[in-house]
Design a protein around this motif. Structure first.
Motif, mmCIF file in Angstrom:
data_model
loop_
_atom_site.group_PDB
_atom_site.id
_atom_site.type_symbol
_atom_site.label_atom_id
_atom_site.label_comp_id
_atom_site.label_asym_id
_atom_site.label_seq_id
_atom_site.Cartn_x
_atom_site.Cartn_y
_atom_site.Cartn_z
ATOM 1 N N THR A 204 0.720 -1.121 0.111
ATOM 2 C CA THR A 204 -0.061 0.056 -0.091
ATOM 3 C C THR A 204 1.006 1.087 -0.019
ATOM 4 O O THR A 204 1.782 1.409 0.922
ATOM 5 N N ASP A 205 0.736 2.099 -0.921
ATOM 6 C CA ASP A 205 1.321 3.400 -1.086
ATOM 7 C C ASP A 205 2.852 3.144 -1.324
ATOM 8 O O ASP A 205 3.709 4.048 -0.907
ATOM 9 N N ASP A 208 5.098 6.406 -3.116
ATOM 10 C CA ASP A 208 5.009 7.480 -2.380
ATOM 11 C C ASP A 208 5.799 8.671 -2.763
ATOM 12 O O ASP A 208 6.522 8.575 -3.750
ATOM 13 N N ASP A 231 0.335 6.462 -3.854
ATOM 14 C CA ASP A 231 -0.119 7.720 -3.054
ATOM 15 C C ASP A 231 -0.646 8.498 -3.958
ATOM 16 O O ASP A 231 0.237 9.386 -4.471
#
Length: 311
Positions: A204-205, A208, A231
């Motif tokens: 997840t992300d 970034d 992100d």
């Protein structure tokens, strides 16, 4: 013994899969009955998509395995009632080939600067030749079946390809890096980045602000993997600053992408509606049927999901 095989999926539909599954299962020589409405107490296998109404697998006391029709399993792998083997869809004829075509198409589009010629309202004469592929470093995050196939295809076109995965991989012709410690190195200087990681807590992300800052200035991002890998705020900021020249996005946190999302209006974003790689009924049915045959013959299932890893 006659096997009972339940078809449990809202998308793709039973109408789409009835004939291909019937043909593929018939070719195995197994005795079976197949359908979307079978008694739970008699079901041996479930041909499944996570959008199915079937969410409580404890209702199936004879269940031997669940055969997923999607490549992604993040919506089912954590189901506490699922205690039998789960196989994800790996279909070289359909899913994999579709992904290779999507990724190579958009990599070449950005590499060759096609947008400047296709969208040229001023009729300007842009006499600027693109670099050769050998001078355009590409990084592919994710070296599963799809990522490996795409990385090999890009390498065959002459791009210097770096692949990154969670665990160590060795793939002829590719520079392979792995683990958190080598992620930054994989990103450093990449002019084109392709995201083909699974959706897990660890990914997840993953793209970034810090990760984006390691790409070459004016890099291109292509995401046909999973929406939560990016992100979104960081990517929009990188597009606004010019750090990223363009992003081609096929997957999103919310799908369909809300009409008021900033991606729609951004001139540096291309949106495609989750079409990079679709399950094709004919070839996917053969993958499912072969796994059921293997199970009944006492052979190991192919493409088993690692519950701990989440894919």
């Amino acid at each position: 013994m006659t096997l009972s095989i339940l078809y449990a999926a809202s998308s793709p539909s039973w109408e789409e899969y009835e004939a291909p599954l019937t043909a593929a299962l018939g070719a195995t020589g197994l005795r079976y009955r197949l359908g979307p409405d079978l008694p739970a107490a008699e079901v041996d296998y479930i041909v499944y998509a996570p959008d199915s109404d079937v969410q409580d697998f404890s209702r199936f006391p004879r269940l031997k395995a669940v055969l997923n029709l999607w490549a992604g399993v993040e919506k089912v792998v954590g189901n506490p009632t699922l205690r039998v083997p789960l196989a994800r869809m790996v279909d070289d004829e359909g899913l994999t080939q579709g992904m290779v075509e999507y990724v190579t198409g958009h990599v070449l589009r950005h590499h060759l600067g096609m947008d400047a010629h296709i969208v040229n309202p001023d009729h300007a004469w842009h006499h600027e030749a693109p670099p050769l592929s050998r001078d355009r470093p590409v990084t592919v995050l994710g070296l599963g079946a799809l990522g490996t196939a795409c990385a090999r295809a890009l390498s065959a076109l002459g791009f210097p390809v770096t692949g990154w995965s969670r665990t160590a991989k060795q793939i002829d012709g590719l520079r392979c890096l792995h683990g958190t410690d080598q992620l930054g190195t994989a990103l450093d200087g990449a002019q084109i980045l392709v995201l083909l990681l699974p959706d897990t807590a660890a990914t997840t992300d993953i793209l970034d602000a810090a990760a984006l800052a390691r790409l070459a200035p004016g890099a291109f991002v292509i995401n046909p993997g999973r929406g939560p890998l990016i992100d979104d705020g960081a990517l929009l900021a990188a597009l606004d600053s010019g750090r990223v020249a363009h992003a081609t996005l096929d997957v999103f946190r919310t799908e369909p992408l809300p009409r008021d999302h900033a991606y729609w209006a951004h001139p540096g974003v291309t949106i495609t509606p989750h079409i990079a790689s679709e399950t094709r009924a004919g070839s996917a049915a053969r993958v499912v049927a072969d796994n059921i045959r293997r199970s009944e013959a006492g052979e190991p299932l192919r493409h088993l999901v690692d519950r701990a890893a989440g894919y």
